[in-house]
Design a protein around this motif. Structure first.
Motif, PDB file in Angstrom:
ATOM      1  N   UNK A   1       0.848  -1.147   0.000  1.00  4.65           N
ATOM      2  CA  UNK A   1       0.000   0.000   0.000  1.00  4.65           C
ATOM      3  C   UNK A   1       0.902   1.221   0.000  1.00  4.65           C
ATOM      4  N   UNK A   2       0.691   2.103  -0.961  1.00  7.86           N
ATOM      5  CA  UNK A   2       1.541   3.282  -1.109  1.00  7.86           C
ATOM      6  C   UNK A   2       0.756   4.559  -0.865  1.00  7.86           C
ATOM      7  N   UNK A   3       1.425   5.489  -0.250  1.00  2.33           N
ATOM      8  CA  UNK A   3       0.826   6.790   0.026  1.00  2.33           C
ATOM      9  C   UNK A   3       1.943   7.827   0.008  1.00  2.33           C
ATOM     10  N   UNK A   4       1.564   9.073   0.118  1.00  2.00           N
ATOM     11  CA  UNK A   4       2.544  10.136   0.159  1.00  2.00           C
ATOM     12  C   UNK A   4       3.197  10.251   1.527  1.00  2.00           C
TER      13      UNK A   4
ATOM     14  N   UNK B   1       1.785   8.538   4.608  1.00  2.00           N
ATOM     15  CA  UNK B   1       1.676   7.295   5.332  1.00  2.00           C
ATOM     16  C   UNK B   1       0.854   7.325   6.599  1.00  2.00           C
ATOM     17  N   UNK B   2       0.180   8.412   6.876  1.00  2.00           N
ATOM     18  CA  UNK B   2      -0.555   8.498   8.136  1.00  2.00           C
ATOM     19  C   UNK B   2      -1.752   7.548   8.157  1.00  2.00           C
ATOM     20  N   UNK B   3      -2.673   7.709   7.245  1.00  2.00           N
ATOM     21  CA  UNK B   3      -3.846   6.829   7.246  1.00  2.00           C
ATOM     22  C   UNK B   3      -3.557   5.490   6.591  1.00  2.00           C
ATOM     23  N   UNK B   4      -2.663   5.458   5.612  1.00  2.00           N
ATOM     24  CA  UNK B   4      -2.383   4.196   4.927  1.00  2.00           C
ATOM     25  C   UNK B   4      -1.634   3.204   5.815  1.00  2.00           C
ATOM     26  N   UNK B   5      -0.800   3.690   6.706  1.00  2.00           N
ATOM     27  CA  UNK B   5      -0.128   2.795   7.651  1.00  2.00           C
ATOM     28  C   UNK B   5      -1.156   2.132   8.555  1.00  2.00           C
ATOM     29  N   UNK B   6      -2.105   2.896   9.036  1.00  2.00           N
ATOM     30  CA  UNK B   6      -3.171   2.368   9.884  1.00  2.00           C
ATOM     31  C   UNK B   6      -4.008   1.349   9.115  1.00  2.00           C
ATOM     32  N   UNK B   7      -4.327   1.663   7.858  1.00  2.00           N
ATOM     33  CA  UNK B   7      -5.117   0.750   7.030  1.00  2.00           C
ATOM     34  C   UNK B   7      -4.350  -0.545   6.786  1.00  2.00           C
TER      35      UNK B   7
ATOM     36  N   UNK C   1      -2.089  -1.939   8.687  1.00  2.00           N
ATOM     37  CA  UNK C   1      -2.086  -2.701   9.940  1.00  2.00           C
ATOM     38  C   UNK C   1      -3.440  -3.378  10.170  1.00  2.00           C
ATOM     39  N   UNK C   2      -4.509  -2.685   9.860  1.00  2.00           N
ATOM     40  CA  UNK C   2      -5.856  -3.249   9.999  1.00  2.00           C
ATOM     41  C   UNK C   2      -6.019  -4.464   9.072  1.00  2.00           C
ATOM     42  N   UNK C   3      -5.583  -4.330   7.842  1.00  2.00           N
ATOM     43  CA  UNK C   3      -5.678  -5.437   6.888  1.00  2.00           C
ATOM     44  C   UNK C   3      -4.792  -6.596   7.320  1.00  2.00           C
ATOM     45  N   UNK C   4      -3.603  -6.292   7.830  1.00  2.00           N
ATOM     46  CA  UNK C   4      -2.684  -7.327   8.307  1.00  2.00           C
ATOM     47  C   UNK C   4      -3.326  -8.145   9.427  1.00  2.00           C
TER      48      UNK C   4
ATOM     49  N   UNK D   1       0.054 -11.049   2.105  1.00  2.00           N
ATOM     50  CA  UNK D   1       0.781 -10.133   2.981  1.00  2.00           C
ATOM     51  C   UNK D   1       0.514  -8.707   2.506  1.00  2.00           C
ATOM     52  N   UNK D   2       0.695  -7.779   3.396  1.00  2.00           N
ATOM     53  CA  UNK D   2       0.527  -6.373   3.058  1.00  2.00           C
ATOM     54  C   UNK D   2       1.597  -5.588   3.792  1.00  2.00           C
ATOM     55  N   UNK D   3       2.050  -4.543   3.158  1.00  2.00           N
ATOM     56  CA  UNK D   3       3.086  -3.695   3.739  1.00  2.00           C
ATOM     57  C   UNK D   3       2.845  -2.271   3.259  1.00  2.00           C
ATOM     58  N   UNK D   4       3.125  -1.331   4.103  1.00  2.00           N
ATOM     59  CA  UNK D   4       3.058   0.069   3.703  1.00  2.00           C
ATOM     60  C   UNK D   4       4.435   0.521   3.261  1.00  2.00           C
ATOM     61  N   UNK D   5       4.485   1.325   2.217  1.00  2.00           N
ATOM     62  CA  UNK D   5       5.731   2.012   1.867  1.00  2.00           C
ATOM     63  C   UNK D   5       5.368   3.342   1.223  1.00  2.00           C
ATOM     64  N   UNK D   6       6.183   4.347   1.457  1.00  2.00           N
ATOM     65  CA  UNK D   6       5.951   5.619   0.770  1.00  2.00           C
ATOM     66  C   UNK D   6       6.061   5.396  -0.740  1.00  2.00           C
ATOM     67  N   UNK D   7       5.274   6.105  -1.506  1.00  2.00           N
ATOM     68  CA  UNK D   7       5.270   5.927  -2.952  1.00  2.00           C
ATOM     69  C   UNK D   7       6.659   6.142  -3.553  1.00  2.00           C
ATOM     70  N   UNK D   8       7.439   6.993  -2.953  1.00  2.00           N
ATOM     71  CA  UNK D   8       8.788   7.260  -3.452  1.00  2.00           C
ATOM     72  C   UNK D   8       9.682   6.017  -3.442  1.00  2.00           C
ATOM     73  N   UNK D   9       9.336   5.025  -2.624  1.00  2.00           N
ATOM     74  CA  UNK D   9      10.124   3.786  -2.547  1.00  2.00           C
ATOM     75  C   UNK D   9       9.536   2.640  -3.373  1.00  2.00           C
ATOM     76  N   UNK D  10       8.422   2.888  -4.046  1.00  2.00           N
ATOM     77  CA  UNK D  10       7.742   1.822  -4.793  1.00  2.00           C
ATOM     78  C   UNK D  10       8.643   1.181  -5.840  1.00  2.00           C
ATOM     79  N   UNK D  11       9.479   1.960  -6.504  1.00  2.00           N
ATOM     80  CA  UNK D  11      10.337   1.397  -7.545  1.00  2.00           C
ATOM     81  C   UNK D  11      11.340   0.395  -6.973  1.00  2.00           C
ATOM     82  N   UNK D  12      11.711   0.561  -5.706  1.00  2.00           N
ATOM     83  CA  UNK D  12      12.652  -0.358  -5.080  1.00  2.00           C
ATOM     84  C   UNK D  12      11.976  -1.648  -4.626  1.00  2.00           C
ATOM     85  N   UNK D  13      10.643  -1.626  -4.519  1.00  2.00           N
ATOM     86  CA  UNK D  13       9.907  -2.794  -4.030  1.00  2.00           C
ATOM     87  C   UNK D  13       9.050  -3.434  -5.116  1.00  2.00           C
TER      88      UNK D  13
END
Length: 70
Positions: free
Chosen positions: A1-4, A6-12, A14-17, A30-42
């Motif tokens: 899950x990517x966001x700018x 990470x405030x609400x997306x991190x919570x979401x 964790x809820x899904x996890x 599995x689900x993991x949060x990462x800032x969108x800026x790191x999406x290319x690395x993942x």
């Protein structure tokens, strides 16, 4: 899950996890949060990226750069 930020997306994420664990799906999902800026690395680690709506313009640029088919 990517966001700018990470405030609400991190919570979401964790809820899904917790739901994945509750329903015994940990070996399949599995689900993991990462800032969108790191999406290319993942990008190779995941089948699906969920992004927040406000990133639509950034995703278009990302797709052009990495030639992702959506």
């Amino acid at each position: 899950m990517c966001c700018g930020g990470g405030f609400s997306s991190t919570t979401m994420a964790e809820h899904i996890k917790k739901g994945i664990e509750t329903y015994g799906l940990s070996s399949e999902l599995s689900i993991e949060f990462c800032p969108f800026l790191l999406a290319s690395k993942k990008i190779d680690a995941y089948d699906i990226f969920i992004r927040c709506p406000h990133l639509a313009r950034d995703v278009k640029k990302f797709n052009e750069r990495y030639r992702i088919i959506i």
